[in-house]
Design an enzyme around this catalytic site. Structure first.
Site, short mmCIF file in Angstrom:
data_model
loop_
_atom_site.label_atom_id
_atom_site.label_comp_id
_atom_site.label_asym_id
_atom_site.label_seq_id
_atom_site.Cartn_x
_atom_site.Cartn_y
_atom_site.Cartn_z
N SER A 117 20.15 -87.65 101.09
CA SER A 117 21.26 -88.23 101.84
C SER A 117 22.56 -87.52 101.50
O SER A 117 22.76 -87.10 100.35
CB SER A 117 21.40 -89.72 101.51
N TYR A 141 23.21 -96.55 96.09
CA TYR A 141 22.31 -95.80 96.98
C TYR A 141 22.51 -94.30 96.81
O TYR A 141 21.55 -93.54 96.62
CB TYR A 141 22.55 -96.21 98.43
N LYS A 145 19.85 -91.45 95.19
CA LYS A 145 19.39 -90.24 95.87
C LYS A 145 19.66 -89.00 95.04
O LYS A 145 18.83 -88.07 94.98
CB LYS A 145 20.07 -90.12 97.24
#
Length: 321
Positions: A117, A141, A145
């Protein structure tokens, strides 16, 4: 060659599976259906309903289906929610990656394409994000990643893993009317649901230092994204070199106002967006360069904004007919 697609029953993963089949590559799907849908898996493709955290199920899937490579799409993908659920996010995205890599190492599977991402960069203040832009994730998040990318790099050193990570921002559109974005947090589904319910979609902030005052973001078509995953897989199969990470960016971006205008034009539903205040932490512009991916993965924007909206709307409407 058989590729295991984790999260292959989800919006992005299901498009990756279709791209693999179009490239005449074998695919098997592992998905716990926490956000995916079994109906998104093409007929004839083996489907294993299991969590990426289930070490026994992951190992069995690799062995039973003769898996030679993994395209890892599964994960908890909601950046905003991850702030309230950091432990869940790390469990799904970090522990899940460890479980997967352990199974791969045990079974001699030495190639992995990671659906990463652009959240690894955080709220950048540059005109164009490149792979060398400093990494400063702004959410659990994004952090998870980035840790996933570190784990891949460490396994390269420790076990000879061949891998690459694909970083991207906003994925939209549909390459198959049977598959559409069902996320409750993404812009396109939110706008569509508002229009279906007769409500006006919302724009958060119209006073940014951009040409029309609304935020500018990178939006890419999901079918183009899927092709890049398959191109990376094929290079790994061929033993060709790859960078550790690639940005899949448009290089230009589009504004929220432009998206709203395209929504009205392509749906045939005229509306005046509701205007709300800025959301805290929203940068005016985040756009990535896709030059490296264009060089190695035949990456390019094959779809216009109008085509992105039209394909997404047609798939969404097909789902309720």
């Amino acid at each position: 060659m058989t590729w295991l697609v984790t999260g292959g029953a989800g919006y992005i993963g299901a498009h990756v599976v279709r791209a693999l089949l179009d490239a005449r590559l074998e695919a098997v799907v592992l998905d716990d259906l926490s956000s995916g849908h079994e109906r998104f898996v093409p007929g004839g493709v083996p489907f294993v309903r299991a969590s990426i955290l289930d070490a026994v199920a992951v190992d069995r899937a690799v062995v039973d289906h003769g898996v030679t490579g993994v395209i890892h799409v599964a994960g908890f993908k909601y950046a905003g929610v991850s702030v309230q659920r950091p432990l869940h996010t790390y469990e799904q995205n970090v522990t899940g990656m460890i479980t997967l890599l352990e199974a791969m190492q045990r079974r001699g599977v030495d190639r992995c394409v990671f659906s990463s991402s652009a959240a690894v960069y955080g709220a950048v203040d540059v005109d164009l994000v490149t792979e060398g832009t400093p990494k400063a994730p702004a959410s659990p998040y994004g952090e998870s990643k980035l840790i996933g990318e570190w784990l891949l790099a460490d396994q390269e050193i420790a076990a000879g893993l061949r891998h690459t990570s694909l970083r991207y921002f906003n994925v939209v559109g549909s390459g198959d009317p049977a598959v559409y974005d069902t996320s409750p947090h993404n812009l396109f589904p939110l706008v569509f649901e508002a229009l279906i319910e007769g409500r006006a979609p919302r724009i958060n902030g119209i006073d940014y230092p951009t040409p029309d005052g609304t935020c500018v973001r990178d939006y890419i078509h999901v079918a183009d994204l899927a092709l890049a995953h398959v191109a990376a897989a094929r290079r790994l199969d061929a033993g060709q070199p790859l960078e550790r990470a690639y940005n899949l960016g448009s290089g230009e971006g589009v504004s929220v106002r432009q998206i709203m205008d395209a929504m009205a034009a392509e749906t045939g539903l005229a509306f005046d967006p509701e205007i709300g205040p800025r959301r805290p932490g929203d940068p005016p512009r985040i756009v990535a360069s896709g030059d490296l991916a264009a060089r190695d993965l035949d990456w390019r924007m094959r779809h216009s904004l109008a085509e992105m909206v039209r394909s997404a709307w047609e798939a969404r409407r097909a789902s309720v007919l």
